[in-house]
Scaffold this motif. Sequence first.
Motif, PDB file in Angstrom:
ATOM      1  N   ILE A   1      45.932  29.431  29.432  1.00  0.00           N
ATOM      2  CA  ILE A   1      45.087  28.384  29.701  1.00  0.00           C
ATOM      3  C   ILE A   1      43.634  28.481  29.337  1.00  0.00           C
ATOM      4  N   SER A   2      43.242  29.620  29.893  1.00  0.00           N
ATOM      5  CA  SER A   2      41.825  29.920  29.539  1.00  0.00           C
ATOM      6  C   SER A   2      41.344  30.246  28.138  1.00  0.00           C
TER       7      SER A   2
ATOM      8  N   MET B   1      41.855  25.389  39.062  1.00  0.00           N
ATOM      9  CA  MET B   1      40.543  25.851  39.943  1.00  0.00           C
ATOM     10  C   MET B   1      39.860  26.992  38.905  1.00  0.00           C
ATOM     11  N   PHE B   2      40.656  27.858  38.377  1.00  0.00           N
ATOM     12  CA  PHE B   2      39.945  28.970  37.900  1.00  0.00           C
ATOM     13  C   PHE B   2      39.976  28.967  36.319  1.00  0.00           C
ATOM     14  N   ALA B   3      41.068  29.182  35.717  1.00  0.00           N
ATOM     15  CA  ALA B   3      41.332  29.401  34.147  1.00  0.00           C
ATOM     16  C   ALA B   3      40.826  28.362  33.541  1.00  0.00           C
ATOM     17  N   GLN B   4      40.825  27.258  33.898  1.00  0.00           N
ATOM     18  CA  GLN B   4      40.278  25.965  33.131  1.00  0.00           C
ATOM     19  C   GLN B   4      38.700  26.121  32.910  1.00  0.00           C
ATOM     20  N   LYS B   5      38.177  26.634  33.957  1.00  0.00           N
ATOM     21  CA  LYS B   5      36.770  26.796  33.872  1.00  0.00           C
ATOM     22  C   LYS B   5      35.996  28.276  33.400  1.00  0.00           C
ATOM     23  N   ASN B   6      36.760  29.028  33.274  1.00  0.00           N
ATOM     24  CA  ASN B   6      36.415  30.315  33.105  1.00  0.00           C
ATOM     25  C   ASN B   6      37.133  30.926  31.743  1.00  0.00           C
TER      26      ASN B   6
ATOM     27  N   PRO C   1      38.554  34.354  29.178  1.00  0.00           N
ATOM     28  CA  PRO C   1      39.915  34.880  29.473  1.00  0.00           C
ATOM     29  C   PRO C   1      40.114  35.950  30.359  1.00  0.00           C
ATOM     30  N   ILE C   2      38.933  37.065  30.104  1.00  0.00           N
ATOM     31  CA  ILE C   2      38.857  38.241  30.900  1.00  0.00           C
ATOM     32  C   ILE C   2      38.772  37.841  32.522  1.00  0.00           C
ATOM     33  N   SER C   3      37.827  37.106  32.900  1.00  0.00           N
ATOM     34  CA  SER C   3      37.997  36.820  34.198  1.00  0.00           C
ATOM     35  C   SER C   3      39.088  36.165  34.533  1.00  0.00           C
ATOM     36  N   SER C   4      39.906  35.218  33.949  1.00  0.00           N
ATOM     37  CA  SER C   4      40.884  34.621  34.383  1.00  0.00           C
ATOM     38  C   SER C   4      41.983  35.630  34.624  1.00  0.00           C
ATOM     39  N   ILE C   5      42.228  36.672  33.483  1.00  0.00           N
ATOM     40  CA  ILE C   5      43.036  37.804  33.755  1.00  0.00           C
ATOM     41  C   ILE C   5      42.931  38.424  35.354  1.00  0.00           C
ATOM     42  N   LEU C   6      41.623  38.608  35.323  1.00  0.00           N
ATOM     43  CA  LEU C   6      41.319  39.240  36.552  1.00  0.00           C
ATOM     44  C   LEU C   6      41.776  38.662  37.849  1.00  0.00           C
ATOM     45  N   ASP C   7      41.371  37.372  37.570  1.00  0.00           N
ATOM     46  CA  ASP C   7      41.801  36.229  38.852  1.00  0.00           C
ATOM     47  C   ASP C   7      43.120  36.344  39.002  1.00  0.00           C
ATOM     48  N   GLY C   8      43.937  36.231  38.039  1.00  0.00           N
ATOM     49  CA  GLY C   8      45.293  36.240  38.029  1.00  0.00           C
ATOM     50  C   GLY C   8      45.788  37.579  38.896  1.00  0.00           C
ATOM     51  N   ILE C   9      45.393  38.737  38.309  1.00  0.00           N
ATOM     52  CA  ILE C   9      45.741  39.874  38.817  1.00  0.00           C
ATOM     53  C   ILE C   9      45.443  39.925  40.545  1.00  0.00           C
ATOM     54  N   GLY C  10      44.287  39.501  41.029  1.00  0.00           N
ATOM     55  CA  GLY C  10      43.853  39.639  42.121  1.00  0.00           C
ATOM     56  C   GLY C  10      44.791  38.645  42.977  1.00  0.00           C
ATOM     57  N   MET C  11      44.901  37.400  42.595  1.00  0.00           N
ATOM     58  CA  MET C  11      45.730  36.371  43.442  1.00  0.00           C
ATOM     59  C   MET C  11      47.101  37.062  43.578  1.00  0.00           C
ATOM     60  N   GLY C  12      47.852  37.545  42.392  1.00  0.00           N
ATOM     61  CA  GLY C  12      49.194  38.070  42.025  1.00  0.00           C
ATOM     62  C   GLY C  12      49.324  39.088  43.245  1.00  0.00           C
TER      63      GLY C  12
END
Lengths: 230, 193
Positions: free
Chosen positions: A59-60, A120-125, A127-138
């Motif tokens: 998505i990012s 909230m996140f991937a749409q605005k950030n 790819p790298i930040s989005s992956i990290l956000d995914g890992i953290g949330m996961g």
Amino acid sequence: MEEKKGFLSILFNGIIKENPTFRLLLGMCPSLAVTTMAKNGLGMGAAATFVLVGSNLVISLIRKIVPDKVRIPVFITVIAGFTTIVHMLLAAFLPEINKQLGIYIPLIVVNCIIFARAEMFAQKNGPISSILDGIGMGIGFTLAITLIGSVREILGAGTWMGIPVTVNLFDPAVLFILPPGGFMVMGLLVAAFNKITERKRKETGNEADSEAGCAAGCPGCSKAMHGGEA
Amino acid sequence: MKELFAILIGAMFVENFVLSKFLGICPFLGVSKKTSTAVGMSGAVIFVLVLSQAVTWLVNHYLLVPNELEYLQTIAFILTIAALVQLVETILKKMIPSLYKALGVYLPLITTNCAVLGSALLFVERQYSFVQAVFFGFAAGLGFTLALVLFSGVRERLETCDIPEAFKGMPITLIAASLVSVTFMGFASLIIP
């Protein structure tokens, strides 16, 4: 240096500060349904993390091409695609876990955590930040539901990850691995989380943006939070 | 007829969607603050569930199975449901404004309601016929209504209670849900269809 710190804070954001289960109260269905055993929690968490990281990344990457009007169906399709992948992988390599988790694996599609993070996140950030956000949330989600699963398994079956632990201490109360136990353990753990991290942050901090993210994807959830907080 | 009755009792009481299968928890916790909104939401859920069961059954039976595309079930179902909800909303707005007024606010919430996708996945798993699948949707909706309306009554009472600080909000709601769920365990001894 500063950028690195930014990435780290994105990664850890999902684990405590915005823990999807205890803080944002997203993805309640799987958190309650599959957590009769710690192992199930771990499996569900890993599956959801995979979908979360994959969909956040895609998505990012496509966020600038997709017109705003069709973004919701596009996001749903991407998420459903990754869910199908994880479902097939589990069926092929871990059939036992797949059987245990049953329809809750395909139901990852409607898990609000994933949609909320996309909005909230991937749409605005990037790819790298989005992956990290995914890992953290996961990881946050996995830790939370593994914890719920552990509590329920220890109290309800007297075992942890299948190993007997309470043999001479007390008799297991079956109620905890039955549906009512799910609600109860979840309620007690959210209360404990509130107590530990103080309620102050909840009122000032992330309420506003979680509301924005949820409004489109899972309004039921954002309403749930408001209903709960009022 | 006997089969349908078993489906009805099963989906409403024995394995109530909300309280024992944990499907549709978000709206269950979200819109149960007042009985009136609970009734509105339940109406919308029954309506969409029956429709979506019919449409997804047809999609599954005539599109996916003959072409051996069962592995696309998740994607096909969620897109069908999303499109259907959108369509229902548009049609109601134009044709029956009064019904739209009553259900309109709740409709968009339903796409992400796991009860809808969950029951679609369940009729595949249980190999229901068309009539059974549609009836299952109806019964599941009734079960959802029962749980939601009962629980909204409990929550209205909770409003006036003195609750410890850390338990305010969601925790006490979950514990109340746990107690309502205990009452539904009484039905567990009925035969599961």
